[in-house]
Design a protein around this motif. Sequence first.
Motif: not given
Lengths: 421, 419
Positions: B53, B113, B118
Amino acid sequence: MISKKINKIDLTYYYEQLSNGFKIYYLNVPNKKEYMVTLVTKYGSNNNEFNVNNKAYKKPLGIAHFLEHKNFEQESGEKPFEFYEKSGSMVNASTSFDYTAYYCAGTTNFKENLEYLLKFVSEPYYTDENVEKEQGIIAQELKMYNDNPEEILVRTLRESVFHNKPVKYDIGGTVDTIKEITKEDLYDCYNTFYSPNNMYLVITGNFDKDEAHNIIMKSNYATKNNVEFKLPEIKENDKVVVKNKTITGDIAVDKLLIGIKINRDTLGKTDDKEKRLYIKIIENLLFGRTSEFLEEAHLNNLFTYFEQYTSKVDNYTVLILNAITTEKDKLLKKIEQTLENIKIDESSFERIKKVLLADYIKGSESVEEMNFDLMMDELENEEIEDNYYETVKNLDYSTLLNILNKIDFTNKSVIIMEKNN
Amino acid sequence: MKTTYDEKRGYRIHLYKTDKFKQTTIKISLKEPIKKENITKRSLLYNVLFSSSKKYNSERKINIRKEELYSMNLQFLNNRIGNYLNTTLTIKCLDEKYTEKGILEQSISLLSDLLLDPLIEDNHFRKDKVDLYKEKMKTRLSTLKEDAPLYAAIRAKEVYDDSVLSYRVIGYIEDIDPLNEYNLYEYYKEMIKTNIIDFYVVGNIELEEIESYIDKYFSKLFNNSSNPDNYELNTKITNEKSYTETINNEQSILIILSKLDKPTYYERYYVSSFLSYILGGGTSSKLFNIIREQESLCYYINSNYRMFDNVLSINSGIDNTNYKKAVKLIKKIIKDIQNGNISEEEINNCKTLINNDFDAIDENAASIINYMIDVDTLKLDELDKRREKINKVTKEEIVNLSKKIKIQNIYLLEGVKND
């Protein structure tokens, strides 16, 4: 009956041993409707050679597993599977290297189900016909394993790591060895190893322990006599048998399996249970999901699949690395580099301890997991680990480093399975 | 069982509040009508998405974070429910009683998240990450044949027809190459915008509290998709076919696929359980008793019925020399059931088993979530109604349904090693 509280997980277990040596562990798990009962004999595929009354026996490989199948046969023709299905419960069994376990589980009919488990396992009925019938079924089971490349790889690793320990043979034997098994062989093994002092019972979940106790006292296990047996002493060389071996298989991508052989007796004076925990932590920190090794190997696409785990064989622990890889040479090199230059920092060590503690609490809400834990505690330590939480909390970094220094990471077997051309 | 759905949100929250467990479980499900061309993309997407992420830019960092959150467990999975492709992301975190205050919220934040924040650059995923997972996926798919029972289960459907039923949810090697950091990111945005999204929660928590966390961390999710009325596949009945392919194995895998000819809702969701159970549901079923126990032809044999697909599948591992014998016996067993050879005992055992399963739904979080999915999402009957209907199923109804069995494909993955 002795009762003991298990630290930190809000559970209490009860323990008793009958005069003939049969042991029973009871553990209620609150908020559950289900229960699980496991009847265990400390007899597995490792024990095909034994001595009774100065007579030596050597039985075909795979006999413990064969016996497990055949103990479901009753003289009355009644089928244990059907008995349990009537009440919507389940029954099954499994054979390992060093134990055979019969278990039933359900949410109703506890009394009848426990009673029947103790009855059907204690009343064997083997005939030439039913032995022959089972050979076809077990042959199919073994062929199913033979078609799995992972099984072949693991078998090759066991043979490469151990000189004499019987774990080098498959639990189920081979299609040829099981053909040799006769009903007399089965009775010899049954009468020897299914003695009360070689067996124990673990009950977990929702049940009334006084009711359970009464049923056990009326069962064959309360009155059965023991047969004393001797097992041969097996000497094992600390070194692995073969350092490198390449085999082929019907696979699309190469496989790699590595076993590092560790004799825990050579790791100093720390308690053996703690040594096992330290090795587990080392395994995690060096090759686990938060290791630098795994991240680098992953980013360089050195594997498609990777896992690490440990396997205990008596006083040995084998640290195992298993990979599917298109880059076996580079991956091997990376593993070698990691082992030559071991770095473990204290904060990671503390974090893994936290993981062990959290996982322990998570596992304690499962009737099945608690049953398995208690079963393994008795098998391996002959007592229940009731202070795991404190034990893990008290593991310390300097002991870890000390143990780490004593492990010979070069004592390993590397098995490669390449694809057939 | 309390469930909420607020139109203002792009998702529904289903909660089962209980203090029975030491963990809280949260499952997010994202569903869309299945299209063959999206399957491989979806599979690659979730590997790319859930491995990093913006905040935690590597798998290692995510794993360290999970460990810091008291060994938070995270699993993701693609599967098919009828004609929908379903991606789920499940977390389990230890109750704050055993950890510290704020752990649940921090776990939900990590989940957010992964799904909504991303690792991207200039409106696309990172090329190196996408390429890496493309390679891994190719290698993984190329090893499919090593798991013979799985390979056979996939092939039995594939050689039968090209409908949704035959789709490989694990993906297709040939569809991997055209995927890249751009089209994958476009697909991601579309997924977030158009998929049907549900949160299933089991734990010791009030609805208001879990809603406040989810609303706080998932406010980016806003779409108008509503839950469809029907997940059932339309299935055509064809004539019986057989298909054999070989593999260099010791054992052969036999799979017999059947459909039921126009079953009613009641037959499909109730009577079928009895039919499948009596035929090959357990260790006292007819298939087990005859094919394994009497004839010693196999180690395993079972049957299962997939309600949304309307497919009854029989699976076994046998020697290739016993193929004809096994098929003949299986057909005879089906014929016997059609002729009314079912005992009251078999029916009662099945009723007991199903009722016990009903009683045990609240024993673990996974079965509670499955129940919420059944009732809230798939619109199946609630427990009381299910019990009532199950307990009334008769022998006649089972026999009548068995007459609707139409064998469609007899598939053999023939092991030819040692021949």
